[in-house]
Write an enzyme that holds these catalytic residues in place. Structure first.
Site, mmCIF file in Angstrom:
data_model
loop_
_atom_site.group_PDB
_atom_site.id
_atom_site.type_symbol
_atom_site.label_atom_id
_atom_site.label_comp_id
_atom_site.label_asym_id
_atom_site.label_seq_id
_atom_site.Cartn_x
_atom_site.Cartn_y
_atom_site.Cartn_z
ATOM 1 N N ASP A 1 0.805 -1.106 0.043
ATOM 2 C CA ASP A 1 -0.034 0.061 0.058
ATOM 3 C C ASP A 1 0.860 1.279 0.004
ATOM 4 O O ASP A 1 0.618 2.260 -0.596
ATOM 5 C CB ASP A 1 -0.998 0.113 1.155
ATOM 6 C CG ASP A 1 -1.879 -1.096 1.401
ATOM 7 O OD1 ASP A 1 -2.921 -0.873 1.173
ATOM 8 O OD2 ASP A 1 -1.244 -2.199 1.669
ATOM 9 N N THR B 1 -6.917 -4.628 0.600
ATOM 10 C CA THR B 1 -5.524 -4.970 1.349
ATOM 11 C C THR B 1 -5.839 -6.395 2.232
ATOM 12 O O THR B 1 -5.134 -7.028 2.504
ATOM 13 C CB THR B 1 -5.254 -3.724 2.402
ATOM 14 O OG1 THR B 1 -5.006 -2.376 1.297
ATOM 15 C CG2 THR B 1 -4.065 -3.963 3.144
#
Ligand SMILES: Nc1ncnc2c1ncn2[C@@H]1O[C@H](COP(=O)(O)O)[C@@H](OP(=O)(O)O)[C@H]1O
Ligand SMILES: [Mg+2]
Ligand SMILES: [Mg+2]
Ligand SMILES: [Mg+2]
Length: 308
Positions: free
Chosen positions: A50, A121
């Site tokens: 990320d 995620t």
């Protein structure tokens, strides 16, 4: 030549290459196996993928568009990034498109770019890799109009790493590229919703629709892809938790194809730079050819009241 192309088209063309580069970073970090997981909040993870993908996108876009407002999920600082993470070439197919007239005279101040460097995620950390997308949304005067969705692990179970992944783009008023749309079946109702952020309100709402099937999958980007691929009729998330970077790109691409994404009351979200980040009134998205308002009407009253 690119300098003569209107800003919105140039931005989409740059975002296609930058999102594709970010996707390669996401795959490389997974291959190395050191995810560097940090807990940002309850049920809310961040990984090295990320962080790195966001730095790649931020550096690539801010170098080319220094005066634009760009908002990223991870809020990363503008520290140095490896030079091969900065990509400034444009997708030529996008550049060659005819820009809709309404975007010809758009200036930097009218535009906000919303970046979700890695959507899905939770699923990424659990190995559900095709749920992951990289999202770059472009809003003009507060409306989500342009978007790029890159799916770095598309076809990952059947092709080698150089061939996996796909990147699609959309601009409201122009259409989409990189993708073949399909309609959902007409003889059954398929809904899609969160896999990792469910609650009683989500389940009560889904039950009210009496669906034939519910696809519980990760990512706002991935769920909107299912709508455009004809695998589901509606994406229903009657809960707080999704943010503007989750919905800007998916909303723009879905709208460009003839679908719709709103809050659960059927009202559009705003995407200007001062807007609050959470989508406090939930998310309801429907595929092209599906009557959005009939879905709004079926959301239970108590759920509407809780998210008003
Ligand atoms: N309760 C919650 N808390 C934090 N994030 C949430 C959330 N509900 C949804 N989201 C975010 O909204 C996106 C889509 O959620 P879901 O996959 O559950 O449908 C995910 O984006 P990210 O993966 O980019 O963080 C997820 O983190
Ligand atoms: Mg997140
Ligand atoms: Mg997200
Ligand atoms: Mg994210």
């Amino acid at each position: 030549m690119a300098q003569n192309v209107p800003l919105v088209l140039r931005l989409i063309a740059s975002s296609v290459t930058a999102a594709t580069r970010a996707g390669k970073i996401i795959r490389d970090i997974m291959s190395r196996g050191e995810l560097g997981i940090v807990e940002k909040g309850k049920n809310d993870l961040q990984t090295e993928a990320d962080r790195s993908a966001e730095r790649c996108l931020m550096a690539s876009l801010s170098q080319q568009y220094p005066n634009l407002t760009i908002i990223g999920e991870e809020g990363g600082s503008h520290c140095e990034v490896p030079s091969d993470w900065i990509v400034t070439d444009c997708d030529h197919n996008v550049l060659s498109q005819q820009c809709p007239l309404e975007y010809i005279d758009i200036s930097n101040n009218d535009v906000v770019v919303w970046i979700d460097p890695l959507d899905g995620t939770a699923e990424y950390t659990q190995g559900l890799l095709d749920h992951v997308t990289v999202l770059v949304g472009i809003s003009v005067k507060g409306k989500a109009v342009g978007g790029v969705i890159h799916q770095p692990y598309y076809n990952y179970q059947s092709v080698s790493s150089e061939l996996m992944g796909r990147t699609l783009w959309g601009l409201v008023g122009l259409g989409i590229g990189g993708f073949q749309r399909e309609d959902p079946p007409s003889d059954r109702l398929i809904l899609t919703t969160t896999r990792s952020h469910s609650n009683t309100m989500v389940n009560t709402t889904l039950d009210a629709f009496k669906p034939d099937e519910v696809l519980r999958v990760g990512g706002a980007g991935h769920k909107v892809l299912l709508l455009m691929e004809g695998k589901a009729h509606a994406y229903i998330f009657p809960s707080k938790g999704c943010k503007k970077w989750d919905t800007c790109a998916p909303e723009a691409v879905l709208t460009a194809i003839g679908g719709k994404l709103t809050d659960i009351h059927g009202n559009a979200y705003e995407y200007h730079k001062g807007v609050e980040h959470p989508n406090l009134r939930g998310v309801l998205a429907t595929a092209r050819g599906v009557d959005h308002s009939s879905f709004v009407k079926k959301i239970p009253r108590e759920v509407c009241d809780a998210l008003s």
